[in-house]
Design an enzyme around this catalytic site. Sequence first.
Site, PDB file in Angstrom:
ATOM      1  N   THR A  25      -6.794 -24.716 -29.015  1.00 19.40           N
ATOM      2  CA  THR A  25      -6.009 -25.690 -28.256  1.00 19.40           C
ATOM      3  C   THR A  25      -4.543 -25.667 -28.672  1.00 19.40           C
ATOM      4  O   THR A  25      -4.223 -25.375 -29.825  1.00 19.40           O
ATOM      5  CB  THR A  25      -6.555 -27.130 -28.420  1.00 19.40           C
ATOM      6  OG1 THR A  25      -5.758 -28.006 -27.614  1.00 19.40           O
ATOM      7  CG2 THR A  25      -6.495 -27.614 -29.870  1.00 19.40           C
ATOM      8  N   GLN A  26      -3.675 -25.961 -27.718  1.00 20.54           N
ATOM      9  CA  GLN A  26      -2.268 -26.100 -28.082  1.00 20.54           C
ATOM     10  C   GLN A  26      -1.949 -27.563 -28.411  1.00 20.54           C
ATOM     11  O   GLN A  26      -0.810 -27.887 -28.731  1.00 20.54           O
ATOM     12  CB  GLN A  26      -1.341 -25.548 -26.998  1.00 20.54           C
ATOM     13  CG  GLN A  26      -1.599 -26.039 -25.611  1.00 20.54           C
ATOM     14  CD  GLN A  26      -0.761 -25.314 -24.565  1.00 20.54           C
ATOM     15  OE1 GLN A  26       0.180 -25.896 -24.050  1.00 20.54           O
ATOM     16  NE2 GLN A  26      -1.080 -24.088 -24.252  1.00 20.54           N
ATOM     17  N   CYS A  27      -2.949 -28.447 -28.334  1.00 18.50           N
ATOM     18  CA  CYS A  27      -2.742 -29.838 -28.767  1.00 18.50           C
ATOM     19  C   CYS A  27      -2.653 -29.875 -30.291  1.00 18.50           C
ATOM     20  O   CYS A  27      -3.229 -29.045 -30.981  1.00 18.50           O
ATOM     21  CB  CYS A  27      -3.918 -30.704 -28.344  1.00 18.50           C
ATOM     22  SG  CYS A  27      -4.018 -30.959 -26.579  1.00 18.50           S
ATOM     23  N   THR A  75       8.676 -20.237 -46.671  1.00 17.88           N
ATOM     24  CA  THR A  75       7.833 -21.250 -46.025  1.00 17.88           C
ATOM     25  C   THR A  75       7.572 -20.975 -44.543  1.00 17.88           C
ATOM     26  O   THR A  75       6.611 -21.487 -43.978  1.00 17.88           O
ATOM     27  CB  THR A  75       8.448 -22.667 -46.155  1.00 17.88           C
ATOM     28  OG1 THR A  75       9.688 -22.705 -45.455  1.00 17.88           O
ATOM     29  CG2 THR A  75       8.648 -23.062 -47.604  1.00 17.88           C
ATOM     30  N   ASP A  76       8.449 -20.170 -43.897  1.00 19.86           N
ATOM     31  CA  ASP A  76       8.302 -20.011 -42.437  1.00 19.86           C
ATOM     32  C   ASP A  76       6.932 -19.475 -42.035  1.00 19.86           C
ATOM     33  O   ASP A  76       6.362 -19.912 -41.028  1.00 19.86           O
ATOM     34  CB  ASP A  76       9.406 -19.111 -41.882  1.00 19.86           C
ATOM     35  CG  ASP A  76      10.754 -19.829 -41.848  1.00 19.86           C
ATOM     36  OD1 ASP A  76      10.762 -21.075 -41.955  1.00 19.86           O
ATOM     37  OD2 ASP A  76      11.791 -19.153 -41.718  1.00 19.86           O
ATOM     38  N   THR A 101      13.055 -18.455 -49.433  1.00 21.22           N
ATOM     39  CA  THR A 101      14.180 -19.309 -49.836  1.00 21.22           C
ATOM     40  C   THR A 101      14.169 -19.616 -51.327  1.00 21.22           C
ATOM     41  O   THR A 101      15.223 -19.702 -51.963  1.00 21.22           O
ATOM     42  CB  THR A 101      14.130 -20.635 -49.041  1.00 21.22           C
ATOM     43  OG1 THR A 101      14.343 -20.330 -47.671  1.00 21.22           O
ATOM     44  CG2 THR A 101      15.161 -21.627 -49.503  1.00 21.22           C
ATOM     45  N   ASP A 103      12.597 -12.256 -46.336  1.00 24.90           N
ATOM     46  CA  ASP A 103      12.559 -13.554 -45.675  1.00 24.90           C
ATOM     47  C   ASP A 103      11.211 -13.533 -44.964  1.00 24.90           C
ATOM     48  O   ASP A 103      10.901 -12.563 -44.255  1.00 24.90           O
ATOM     49  CB  ASP A 103      13.711 -13.657 -44.659  1.00 24.90           C
ATOM     50  CG  ASP A 103      13.779 -15.028 -44.000  1.00 24.90           C
ATOM     51  OD1 ASP A 103      12.738 -15.500 -43.496  1.00 24.90           O
ATOM     52  OD2 ASP A 103      14.871 -15.618 -43.976  1.00 24.90           O
ATOM     53  N   SER A 104      10.400 -14.564 -45.136  1.00 22.49           N
ATOM     54  CA  SER A 104       9.022 -14.462 -44.633  1.00 22.49           C
ATOM     55  C   SER A 104       8.961 -14.390 -43.113  1.00 22.49           C
ATOM     56  O   SER A 104       7.889 -14.158 -42.548  1.00 22.49           O
ATOM     57  CB  SER A 104       8.155 -15.600 -45.168  1.00 22.49           C
ATOM     58  OG  SER A 104       8.399 -16.797 -44.475  1.00 22.49           O
TER      59      SER A 104
HETATM   60  N1  ASP Z   1      13.298 -18.282 -43.862  1.00 21.01           N
HETATM   61  C1  ASP Z   1      12.747 -18.655 -45.150  1.00 21.01           C
HETATM   62  C2  ASP Z   1      11.491 -17.839 -45.364  1.00 21.01           C
HETATM   63  O1  ASP Z   1      10.493 -18.134 -44.780  1.00 21.01           O
HETATM   64  C3  ASP Z   1      12.447 -20.110 -45.180  1.00 21.01           C
HETATM   65  C4  ASP Z   1      11.850 -20.629 -46.472  1.00 21.01           C
HETATM   66  O2  ASP Z   1      11.458 -19.903 -47.358  1.00 21.01           O
HETATM   67  O3  ASP Z   1      11.773 -21.868 -46.595  1.00 21.01           O
HETATM   68  O4  ASP Z   1      11.515 -16.877 -46.105  1.00 21.01           O
END
Ligand code: ASP
Length: 334
Positions: free
Chosen positions: A270-272, A99-100, A20, A65-66
């Site tokens: 764990t999934q907690c 960020t993904d 992004t 896009d990550s």
């Molecule tokens: N979909 C975007 C990515 O991961 C989201 C981001 O960068 O915040 O590339």
Amino acid sequence: MNRDNAAPASHIMVLYTGGTIGMQASENGLAPASGFEARMAEQLASQPALVVPQWQFREMSPLIDSANMTPAYWQRLREAVVEAVEIQGCDAVLILHGTDTLAYSAAAMSFQLLGLSAPVVFTGAMLPAGVPDSDAWENVNGALQALGKGLSCGVHLYFHGELMQPTRCAKIRSFGRNPFAALNRSRSGQTAGTLPTALTYDQPRKLANVAVLPLFPGIGAPHLNGLIDSGIQGLILECFGSGTGPSDNPAFLDSLQRAHQQGICVIAITQCHEGGVELDVYEAGSRLRSVGVLSGGGMTREAAIGKLHALLGAHLPVEEVRRLVELDVCGELL
Ligand code: ASP
């Protein structure tokens, strides 16, 4: 090359993977875009009072896009980091990433760059540079300044003024300027001590095939068999609570046993949100251990994936992989 621990960086390589932070509007929504270097230079030039180290820029190919990140891309990223430090003489690396999957990549690189004598920082943005209220320049400039002050060798995640340890954090929010947090997972492991040379950043790697399976009421052998027969070498089982699973289901346990016999390394986490796995607390957990499942302690999903890729990709004997899974390599268990 700068070999001092936490010495101020003087020549940073910026590796741009997409995300992004540099996206532009397209017919189908935000899409990765080239040209971030010029925008970054212009933005810094407009703030002469802001002192950051010298930097150079490399655009990775393709920009993504990550959500499209893959272990093969991680290998190219690792090579680009090593080249920047060992060949181009940079003393720090800043990776711009969507960020993904940023927490996955930063955790994976923590294991892939063991022994590298330079700090590596991951950052990104929740809103593209240039749009109102974007966090892009705040994060880029903050990360450059943090490197300019000096960071320890190893991989860091920088976001919204905070430095985090990638092997302990996750993207916990899909909105706002603060998407990442350190998870409150248990710290109960033992250190691995001196690591095998095969795990250091400059050793040859092969691609590994790793999968994650969250347990849920109703899961059975057919679900598990689908994954076991798909060619995986490692499986992360996201168990209930402190490491329980459907232990009254003999077919499920038989499948896990078969995975073990086939040499698939199965780790329970764990999934907690908080805590970790202790396989011997409940019978439903110790039965998992009896069919070869290893304890991932308080490891996050991101750390467990990165660790398995590094261990399975390093040409280590199976028994050595299994030993190191349960020992702390770079802060994932301690
Ligand atoms: N979909 C975007 C990515 O991961 C989201 C981001 O960068 O915040 O590339």
